[in-house]
Scaffold this motif. Structure first.
Motif, short mmCIF file in Angstrom:
data_model
loop_
_atom_site.label_atom_id
_atom_site.label_comp_id
_atom_site.label_asym_id
_atom_site.label_seq_id
_atom_site.Cartn_x
_atom_site.Cartn_y
_atom_site.Cartn_z
N TYR A 281 0.82 -1.20 0.00
CA TYR A 281 0.00 0.00 0.00
C TYR A 281 0.86 1.26 0.00
O TYR A 281 0.57 2.24 -0.70
N GLY A 282 1.92 1.28 0.82
CA GLY A 282 2.76 2.47 0.91
C GLY A 282 3.46 2.78 -0.39
O GLY A 282 3.48 3.93 -0.85
N THR A 283 4.03 1.74 -1.01
CA THR A 283 4.70 1.94 -2.30
C THR A 283 3.69 2.33 -3.37
O THR A 283 3.95 3.22 -4.20
N GLY A 284 2.54 1.69 -3.35
CA GLY A 284 1.50 2.01 -4.33
C GLY A 284 1.03 3.45 -4.21
O GLY A 284 0.81 4.12 -5.23
N SER A 285 0.89 3.96 -2.99
CA SER A 285 0.42 5.32 -2.79
C SER A 285 1.37 6.33 -3.42
O SER A 285 0.95 7.29 -4.08
N VAL A 286 2.68 6.12 -3.23
CA VAL A 286 3.65 7.06 -3.78
C VAL A 286 3.67 6.98 -5.31
O VAL A 286 3.70 8.01 -5.99
N LEU A 287 3.61 5.77 -5.86
CA LEU A 287 3.58 5.65 -7.32
C LEU A 287 2.32 6.28 -7.90
O LEU A 287 2.37 6.93 -8.96
N VAL B 31 -4.25 6.23 -15.97
CA VAL B 31 -3.66 5.46 -17.06
C VAL B 31 -2.17 5.72 -17.22
O VAL B 31 -1.55 5.23 -18.16
N THR B 32 -1.56 6.50 -16.33
CA THR B 32 -0.11 6.61 -16.35
C THR B 32 0.48 5.30 -15.82
O THR B 32 -0.13 4.62 -15.00
N TRP B 33 1.69 4.95 -16.29
CA TRP B 33 2.24 3.65 -15.90
C TRP B 33 2.53 3.59 -14.40
O TRP B 33 2.36 2.54 -13.77
N GLU B 34 2.94 4.73 -13.83
CA GLU B 34 3.20 4.74 -12.39
C GLU B 34 1.93 4.44 -11.60
O GLU B 34 1.95 3.66 -10.63
N PHE B 35 0.84 5.06 -12.04
CA PHE B 35 -0.42 4.84 -11.32
C PHE B 35 -0.89 3.40 -11.48
O PHE B 35 -1.40 2.81 -10.54
N MET B 36 -0.71 2.84 -12.67
CA MET B 36 -1.16 1.47 -12.90
C MET B 36 -0.36 0.48 -12.07
O MET B 36 -0.91 -0.47 -11.49
N VAL B 37 0.96 0.68 -11.97
CA VAL B 37 1.78 -0.19 -11.12
C VAL B 37 1.35 -0.04 -9.67
O VAL B 37 1.24 -1.02 -8.92
N GLY B 38 1.12 1.23 -9.26
CA GLY B 38 0.65 1.46 -7.90
C GLY B 38 -0.67 0.78 -7.62
O GLY B 38 -0.90 0.25 -6.53
N THR B 39 -1.55 0.77 -8.62
CA THR B 39 -2.84 0.11 -8.46
C THR B 39 -2.69 -1.40 -8.32
O THR B 39 -3.38 -2.04 -7.52
N VAL B 40 -1.78 -1.98 -9.11
CA VAL B 40 -1.51 -3.42 -8.97
C VAL B 40 -1.03 -3.73 -7.56
O VAL B 40 -1.47 -4.70 -6.93
#
Length: 333
Positions: free
Chosen positions: A15-21, A58-67
């Motif tokens: 969750y923490g890593t995803g939030s920053v991404l 749809v930015t790649w950072e946001f999508m990785v964070g969502t995963v």
């Protein structure tokens, strides 16, 4: 207990890593709209429009964070069934620490001494909670209670979406808090969900708690995305921590039979209160001087396009709550 704790810690890391991404992706999207002088990024009240939020998603950072969020959700669901909610939710909410530390590198944030002290307080409180926690209670609840959980989830998420559209950039902390309440409702729903053990698909699909989990999870993710767009990442996350910790912890004790070890109730209460106080302190000290998150992150209208273009690609954006005076913290909302 140990396996449950390790599962909760892993969920917290995701969750923490995803939030920053997700914050990085949100700011990248905001900079693009600012550079393009788009007029569709904000509502009439200054909040981010649905199209603006969709572009951020749809930015790649946001999508990785969502995963990572989905992985964290799965791990958090397991932890919620293995630990008392006041422990599992609080350990998971320690993603605030991971968010703050990663923000230093990825968002260019400099944490001030008061924020570091607040983070230390949260970590100390988690030690107290882990020491005092006893066995988790049962997950039995009446069908009526499951329906009330669904109604509350719909009301919170629907009301939060409406508040964001009406209040605009002033709703940053509120959006973070309501997203936390949504994730808290999700944790309670996972704990009481029927048809899981043993697995029974018809029973699972007939349980209102399942749909409360979906509404609270999707709504909480949307409101957290909006909070990251229009407010300080640490402030939004800290507000989320309060929402996803306090209510589930109380419900777990009063409703589900969660308890502390014999003779350690005082330590559990102290750890819980200190953890919440530490999260509130991070939110308070993490907010920018001069009145909170700026409106620029919500769209390009607040800052001229040249100002946005002058920023480094990965540094504070046009919509940042940057404090650029000597010795101050620099951060993106």
């Amino acid at each position: 207990m140990l396996i449950g704790l390790l599962t909760a810690v892993a969920a917290s890391a995701c969750y923490g890593t995803g939030s920053v991404l997700q914050a990085v992706g949100s700011r990248k999207s905001a900079r693009r709209e600012a550079a393009a002088a788009s007029t569709t990024g904000v509502t009439a009240h200054g909040g981010p429009s649905l199209s603006s939020t969709a572009k951020a998603a749809v930015t790649w950072e946001f999508m990785v964070g969502t995963v990572l969020d989905f992985v964290g959700f799965g791990l958090g669901a397991l932890a919620a069934r293995m630990l008392p909610l006041f422990l599992s939710q609080t350990v998971i909410s320690a993603n605030l620490v991971i968010t703050a530390v990663l923000s230093i590198k990825l968002l260019g944030i400099r944490l001030n001494p008061r924020e570091w002290v607040s983070i230390g307080v949260v970590c100390s409180a988690l030690v107290l909670l882990a020491t005092a926690a006893g066995p988790e209670g049962g997950g039995d609840a009446s069908t009526t209670t499951h329906w009330w959980l669904l109604i509350a989830s719909v009301a919170l998420m629907g009301g939060g979406t409406l508040a964001v559209r009406l209040l605009g950039s002033r709703a940053a902390i509120l959006a973070g808090l309501l997203s936390g309440l949504g994730f808290g409702a999700l944790g309670v729903g996972v704990r009481v969900l029927n048809g899981v053990d043993p697995f029974d698909l018809p029973t699972l699909l007939a349980d209102p708690a399942l749909y409360a989990i979906l509404v609270a999870g999707i709504g909480g993710m949307y409101l957290h995305t909006v909070a990251l767009q229009i407010g300080s990442v640490n402030g939004a996350t800290a507000a989320l921590v309060v929402g996803e910790t306090v209510v589930p912890g109380i419900l777990g004790v009063l409703w589900l039979g969660d308890s502390s070890r014999p003779g350690f109730a005082w330590m559990a209460v102290l750890g819980f209160l200190v953890a919440v106080a530490g999260a509130v302190a991070v939110a308070w000290f993490g907010e920018p001087e001069g009145g909170g998150a700026t409106e620029a992150a919500a769209g390009p209208a607040a800052v001229p396009a040249p100002a946005a273009e002058a920023k480094a690609p990965d540094g504070p954006s046009a919509g940042s709550d940057a404090r650029t005076t000597a010795g101050s913290r620099t951060s993106s909302p």
